[in-house]
Design an enzyme around this catalytic site. Structure first.
Site, mmCIF file in Angstrom:
data_model
loop_
_atom_site.group_PDB
_atom_site.id
_atom_site.type_symbol
_atom_site.label_atom_id
_atom_site.label_comp_id
_atom_site.label_asym_id
_atom_site.label_seq_id
_atom_site.Cartn_x
_atom_site.Cartn_y
_atom_site.Cartn_z
ATOM 1 N N ILE A 96 0.867 -1.185 0.000
ATOM 2 C CA ILE A 96 0.000 0.000 0.000
ATOM 3 C C ILE A 96 0.904 1.236 0.000
ATOM 4 O O ILE A 96 1.786 1.363 0.864
ATOM 5 C CB ILE A 96 -0.919 0.013 1.244
ATOM 6 C CG1 ILE A 96 -1.803 -1.243 1.253
ATOM 7 C CG2 ILE A 96 -1.766 1.283 1.288
ATOM 8 C CD1 ILE A 96 -2.898 -1.274 0.189
ATOM 9 N N HIS A 113 -7.000 -4.274 -10.311
ATOM 10 C CA HIS A 113 -7.559 -4.963 -9.141
ATOM 11 C C HIS A 113 -8.478 -6.076 -9.657
ATOM 12 O O HIS A 113 -9.288 -5.838 -10.564
ATOM 13 C CB HIS A 113 -8.332 -3.977 -8.256
ATOM 14 C CG HIS A 113 -8.924 -4.616 -7.049
ATOM 15 N ND1 HIS A 113 -8.173 -4.972 -5.942
ATOM 16 C CD2 HIS A 113 -10.192 -5.019 -6.784
ATOM 17 C CE1 HIS A 113 -8.968 -5.557 -5.054
ATOM 18 N NE2 HIS A 113 -10.189 -5.592 -5.531
ATOM 19 N N ASP A 154 -7.577 1.140 -3.601
ATOM 20 C CA ASP A 154 -8.535 0.826 -4.689
ATOM 21 C C ASP A 154 -9.595 1.918 -4.845
ATOM 22 O O ASP A 154 -10.694 1.667 -5.337
ATOM 23 C CB ASP A 154 -9.222 -0.529 -4.423
ATOM 24 C CG ASP A 154 -8.199 -1.650 -4.295
ATOM 25 O OD1 ASP A 154 -8.414 -2.533 -3.437
ATOM 26 O OD2 ASP A 154 -7.180 -1.596 -4.995
ATOM 27 N N GLU A 184 -7.879 -9.206 -16.571
ATOM 28 C CA GLU A 184 -6.704 -8.397 -16.207
ATOM 29 C C GLU A 184 -5.724 -8.223 -17.362
ATOM 30 O O GLU A 184 -5.283 -7.092 -17.657
ATOM 31 C CB GLU A 184 -5.980 -9.032 -15.021
ATOM 32 C CG GLU A 184 -6.800 -9.051 -13.744
ATOM 33 C CD GLU A 184 -6.080 -9.738 -12.616
ATOM 34 O OE1 GLU A 184 -4.873 -9.505 -12.449
ATOM 35 O OE2 GLU A 184 -6.731 -10.499 -11.894
#
Ligand code: GRF
Length: 204
Positions: A96, A113, A154, A184
């Site tokens: 993060i 994501h 996100d 993805e």
């Protein structure tokens, strides 16, 4: 070769999304940007092998060896500045980033994501956990999202999404594979080209 922006891809693991980006540069799906460097948060990441096979410069900023997130991010920033990076792509990057980092590179960081945000995202939703949550909720459709990265995990503006059907008896692993293959690996290269083209226009 026409003008292209400089891209850094940040990785932590298998690098299948990095591979999709490398292949997309070779096939011409990505033509407005060039991957200048791959930066891994782990020395063991198979993504480093993929970078080497693709003839792409790679660096490791080992999160475990850094004394805290500030030092970790400082190591990454040094490489981004040395390589004059315009766009940062998080591809299976499991860290993060701080608010300071995301503000420094506002609208210059994108992430993939493995769900249709705003479902199954945010703190604690990563890797297989995302698919476990989708299966336990009983949704019939899931997918992947590419979005800009800001200080909210996100939480940034959505760039592209692609839906994927959930099949009877899906396990989290089987579903993860399908979402990677059918979503993805398709929308991340397309999003990188879209954003790279926009950044090139801003230069002119
Ligand atoms: C993928 O499911 C991706 O969505 C998530 O990490 C997983 C592994 O990505 N962020 P990769 O194979 O390392 O690109």
């Amino acid at each position: 070769m026409s003008e292209r922006i400089n891209i850094a891809v940040l990785v932590s693991g298998g690098g299948t999304n990095l591979q999709a980006l490398i292949d997309a540069c070779e096939s011409g799906i990505i033509k407005s940007g060039e991957i200048k460097v791959v930066i891994s948060s782990s020395p063991e990441a198979y993504a480093l092998k993929r970078a080497a096979n693709g003839g792409i410069k790679a660096a490791v900023v080992d999160k475990k060896k850094c004394a805290g997130r500030e030092a970790f991010e400082a190591g990454i920033v040094k490489i981004l500045e040395d390589e004059k990076i315009d766009l940062i792509v998080l591809a299976g990057f499991m860290c993060i980033l701080s608010e300071a980092f995301t503000k420094k590179y506002a609208d210059r960081i994108i992430n993939v994501h493995p769900s249709l945000i705003p479902s199954f995202c945010g703190e604690g939703f990563y890797g297989l956990k995302v698919h476990e949550a989708a299966l336990s909720y009983g949704v019939k459709v899931t997918g992947a999202t590419v979005h800009f990265v800001n200080e909210i995990p996100d939480g940034g503006k959505i760039i592209m999404q692609k839906a994927v059907k959930i099949c009877k008896n899906d396990t989290p692993k089987v579903l993860q594979e399908r979402v990677m293959k059918q979503a993805e690996w398709i929308i991340l290269p397309k999003s990188v080209e879209l954003v790279s083209k926009e950044l090139l226009k801003e230069r002119r």
